[in-house]
Design an enzyme around this catalytic site. Structure first.
Site: not given
Length: 442
Positions: A215, A348, A352, A213
């Site tokens: 991206i 997060y 990243k 789902r």
């Protein structure tokens, strides 16, 4: 998800009201689906007809059926401006930038493109030359904020001798495929093996993680549309989404938790069975948002495992085990949160931001094997995840960029497809923001 303000501001009554009140009126972006793949009008090349990129630009324009102009005319609306500033080595020579754009900036059509070409600053002969070339980034970022009308502005550094390797990148930057990319530098250096420009992804073997789902789904759809053989991977809990993709697109599916101890070995075996992957896209990711004072150890650990540790392990296993074919591409999905930080996302943001360091360290090592590795850093993208954000925060995320709107999953997919192109071997070790030139971060 519908952007009601964007729709209202571009309606008859809404356009009048926003104009009367002095409110922003962002222009809806024109993507490949609406506008095709080429520039939206003729290209104005300056100075000297495009300088050392003249031959590449001429070839690109010819392939797209576009005209090129070497002299500005007030009677022409240009689909793109390309200025070769690679020879600018002092403040005096940079005056040519002012003269060109002072005259031509108002002649760019809505949704047009502007590209400034430079030389990597560290390759200049002296400090002033390096300073001017680095200064081009500030110029481009400022120009991108002035352009409006969904005009994207790009800084392209091309190393001497790498001009032909820049063709796929110029093609992307000058086209609707780069609709939500603006105001940042891209570098093209001496390439690893380069495929034919325009060949695309036909018959290439592509692994997409987190594919069911958002991206990941958009990435899968784009590569399938370009003729790739896609392996769509996601966790067992996403089996319904994977089954739907398989039924509709004919992709191979793989239900696998990438954090499982045997996941990397399973993927290597799958790759070898298929003769190796041409492209590996590390899209799988999770959030477990909470301020660090309230964050549980499992929330920290799970985000780090899915977003960073597992993909790095898979990358190492595939590379060392011969799971990637020559001229292969690895693309990781980072995030603007990793660049600018975000409250409640310390786990997060670390995971990243770590990809920025990872691609820069791995890039020179993988070159020796004829591979490249890059990352994309999406900003506010309209997905199920952002639809759940509280209204005020969601609206701020949409508006705080030069385009005045959120991006679509297709924007991220288009950028990944360019980085993964067999002709993009001169782009390596870079992080490309897909954020509409967000006002947050560097």
């Amino acid at each position: 998800m519908s952007d009601r303000y964007l729709d209202f501001a571009n309606s008859g009554v809404g356009g009048w009201l926003t104009g009367a009140l002095g409110l922003p009126r962002p222009a809806p972006l024109r993507r490949r689906a609406e506008a095709g793949a080429g520039p939206v009008g003729p290209l104005l090349l300056g100075p000297d007809g495009g300088g050392r990129m003249a031959a590449v630009l001429s070839h690109l324009a010819g392939a797209a059926g576009q005209k090129t102009h070497a002299a500005w005319s007030p009677d022409v609306r240009y689909g793109g401006l390309v200025f070769d500033a690679s020879g600018c080595s002092d403040a005096a020579s940079a005056q040519a930038l002012y003269r060109f754009f002072h005259q031509a900036i108002r002649s760019v059509a809505g949704h047009g493109r502007i590209v400034v070409i430079g030389t990597p600053p560290e390759l200049m002969a002296d400090a002033e030359g390096e300073a001017i070339q680095r200064g081009l980034e500030g110029f481009v970022r400022a120009l991108a904020k002035e352009a409006r009308r969904s005009i994207a502005v790009h800084m392209l550094y091309v190393a001497p001798g790498a001009e032909e390797a820049a063709e796929s990148t110029l093609s992307f930057l000058l086209s609707p495929r780069s609709a939500y990319v603006s105001g940042q530098p891209v570098r093209v250096t001496a390439p690893v093996a380069v495929g034919d420009a325009g060949a695309g992804h036909k018959d290439r073997r592509v692994l997409v993680t987190g594919a069911s789902r958002g991206i990941g789904e958009a990435i899968t759809r784009l590569f399938v549309a370009e003729g790739a053989q896609v392996v769509a991977l996601d966790v067992a809990g996403a089996a319904e989404g994977l089954s739907a993709l398989k039924a509709e697109l004919g992709v191979e599916t793989l239900a696998l938790d990438i954090t499982a101890p045997d996941a990397a070995g399973t993927l290597l075996a799958d790759a070898l069975t298929r003769g190796g992957y041409d492209v590996v896209i590390h899209n799988a990711g999770i959030t477990r948002d909470r301020t660090i004072a309230r964050m549980e150890p499992r929330e920290w650990d799970s985000v780090m495992a899915v977003n960073l540790t597992a993909p790095l392990t898979i990358t190492q296993t595939l590379v060392e085990g011969g799971g990637l074919r020559p001229n292969g591409r690895i693309v990781a999905v980072s995030s603007l949160s990793g660049i600018a930080g975000n409250m409640g996302q310390s786990n997060y943001a670390l995971s990243k931001a770590a990809w920025i360091g990872a691609v820069r360290r791995l890039a020179p090592q993988l070159v020796e094997q004829g591979l490249t590795i890059n990352a994309v850093a999406p900003g506010f993208i309209e997905t199920q995840m952002t639809a759940a954000i509280p209204f005020a925060i969601r609206e701020a995320g949409r508006r705080m960029n030069s385009m005045g709107q959120g991006g679509h999953p297709a924007d991220v997919a288009e950028t990944i497809a360019w980085l993964a192109d067999p002709a993009s071997g001169g782009v390596n070790g870079q992080v490309v923001r897909v954020c509409g030139q967000s006002l947050l971060g560097a």
